[in-house]
Scaffold this motif. Structure first.
Motif, PDB file in Angstrom:
ATOM      1  N   LYS A  86      -9.432   6.202  -3.608  1.00 63.61           N
ATOM      2  CA  LYS A  86      -8.454   5.226  -2.533  1.00 63.61           C
ATOM      3  C   LYS A  86      -7.443   5.600  -1.810  1.00 63.61           C
ATOM      4  O   LYS A  86      -6.422   6.399  -2.787  1.00 63.61           O
ATOM      5  CB  LYS A  86      -8.261   4.068  -2.843  1.00 63.61           C
ATOM      6  N   LEU A  87      -6.773   6.110  -0.955  1.00 54.44           N
ATOM      7  CA  LEU A  87      -5.850   6.077  -0.342  1.00 54.44           C
ATOM      8  C   LEU A  87      -4.208   5.210  -0.361  1.00 54.44           C
ATOM      9  O   LEU A  87      -4.268   3.994   0.851  1.00 54.44           O
ATOM     10  CB  LEU A  87      -5.953   6.723   0.994  1.00 54.44           C
ATOM     11  N   ASP A  88      -4.085   5.471  -1.230  1.00 60.21           N
ATOM     12  CA  ASP A  88      -2.742   4.084  -1.477  1.00 60.21           C
ATOM     13  C   ASP A  88      -1.407   4.353  -1.405  1.00 60.21           C
ATOM     14  O   ASP A  88      -1.076   5.103  -1.298  1.00 60.21           O
ATOM     15  CB  ASP A  88      -2.987   3.522  -2.926  1.00 60.21           C
ATOM     16  N   ALA A  89      -0.864   3.584  -0.511  1.00 61.72           N
ATOM     17  CA  ALA A  89       0.541   3.685  -0.220  1.00 61.72           C
ATOM     18  C   ALA A  89       1.046   3.603  -1.589  1.00 61.72           C
ATOM     19  O   ALA A  89       1.198   2.863  -2.734  1.00 61.72           O
ATOM     20  CB  ALA A  89       1.379   2.565   0.819  1.00 61.72           C
ATOM     21  N   ASP A  90       2.555   3.973  -1.579  1.00 62.96           N
ATOM     22  CA  ASP A  90       3.793   3.935  -2.699  1.00 62.96           C
ATOM     23  C   ASP A  90       4.476   3.117  -2.108  1.00 62.96           C
ATOM     24  O   ASP A  90       5.157   3.171  -1.390  1.00 62.96           O
ATOM     25  CB  ASP A  90       3.701   5.618  -2.357  1.00 62.96           C
ATOM     26  N   LYS A  91       4.208   1.753  -2.221  1.00 57.98           N
ATOM     27  CA  LYS A  91       5.021   0.792  -2.092  1.00 57.98           C
ATOM     28  C   LYS A  91       6.527   1.006  -2.063  1.00 57.98           C
ATOM     29  O   LYS A  91       7.715   0.786  -1.063  1.00 57.98           O
ATOM     30  CB  LYS A  91       4.463  -0.709  -2.992  1.00 57.98           C
TER      31      LYS A  91
END
Length: 277
Positions: free
Chosen positions: A58-63
């Motif tokens: 998954k293309l996850d955001a680095d919050k």
């Protein structure tokens, strides 16, 4: 996510090889089943790669670093597959990606995943992302649908075809411009005579190189040039004040991505050969 900060050209003049590589070269982009991201403060570009072997990634955001709930909350992305057949799924819609296919995904897409058709020949998805202020539709294009520009000559060892995917006359975006350049056999030079473009930064990604092949990538101000030795599937960050050119030990292919103030491909500040130092 690795963070890179912007460097002033006066500071870069004093960098040794190790420091140049640390600041501008991205040496590793593909790790099995893992998302690799580099965030540069140069036009807030994100450079990434993913090698999905088993299942999907998954293309996850680095919050913490992005301050976003999902990766494309305030961004757009261009993806080019350089490996085997794969699939990118965007909010439930699947896009099959053969080698050298491009996919643009606009602002607001929440669920993006990468997968391969065959784990023995996995896809390799390379991508560039830039901030966005308007939503444009998701569009896929094969290399046969890109806009080709044939440049150079065998006499100058730079005969090549530039394939424009994301640009003013092709796939629409907020600010991202992206495509790839293929050098013909027995040609080694790219982007020479060279140029700068103060209105946008650029990132190069070199691939389709033999195991023992290298590209000597030239960067820096036109009167303060430096070089970096780049190997297969490595990327170079090029600030707006820097030239970006290279010569290889054989022909190769590279993906270029730009972001900044304007999208006009030919808006360049050319550098005469006699002025290079």
């Amino acid at each position: 996510m690795e963070i890179r900060y912007a460097s002033h050209p006066n500071e870069v003049k004093s960098f040794d090889t190790s420091r140049l590589r640390k600041e501008f070269l991205i040496e590793s982009l593909f790790t099995e089943n893992q998302l690799n991201l580099t965030y540069t403060h140069v036009d807030r570009f994100i450079v990434g790669g993913v090698l999905p072997v088993n299942g999907s990634v998954k293309l996850d955001a680095d919050k913490k670093e992005m301050g976003a709930d999902f990766f494309l909350e305030r961004r757009e992305i261009g993806i080019i597959n350089i490996g085997g057949a794969g699939t990118v799924t965007v909010d439930g819609t699947s896009y099959d990606m053969e080698t050298k296919d491009c996919l643009y995904i606009g602002l607001g897409a929440q669920d993006v995943t990468f997968s391969s058709k065959d784990s023995s020949s996995p896809a390799k998805f390379y991508f560039n992302s830039a901030p966005a202020h308007k939503q444009y539709p998701t569009v896929k294009a094969s290399i046969s649908e890109a806009n080709p520009k044939h440049l150079g000559s065998i006499a100058n060892s730079n005969e090549r075809t530039i394939y424009q995917f994301i640009h003013g006359g092709g796939i629409q975006s907020c600010q991202l411009v992206m495509g790839l350049t293929m050098l013909k056999p027995n040609n080694m030079w790219n982007t020479m005579p060279c140029h700068t473009h103060n209105r946008r930064a650029e990132v190069y990604f070199y691939f389709d190189m033999p195991e023992d092949g290298v590209v000597f990538h030239y960067m820096g101000e036109p009167q303060e040039t430096r070089h970096l030795v780049v190997r297969n599937e490595q990327s170079i960050i090029s600030p707006s004040w820097s030239i970006h050119s290279g010569v290889g030990t054989s022909n190769y292919t590279f993906i270029w991505g730009m972001a900044g103030e304007n999208q006009i491909f030919d808006d360049m500040d050319m550098v005469a050969m006699k002025d290079l130092r």
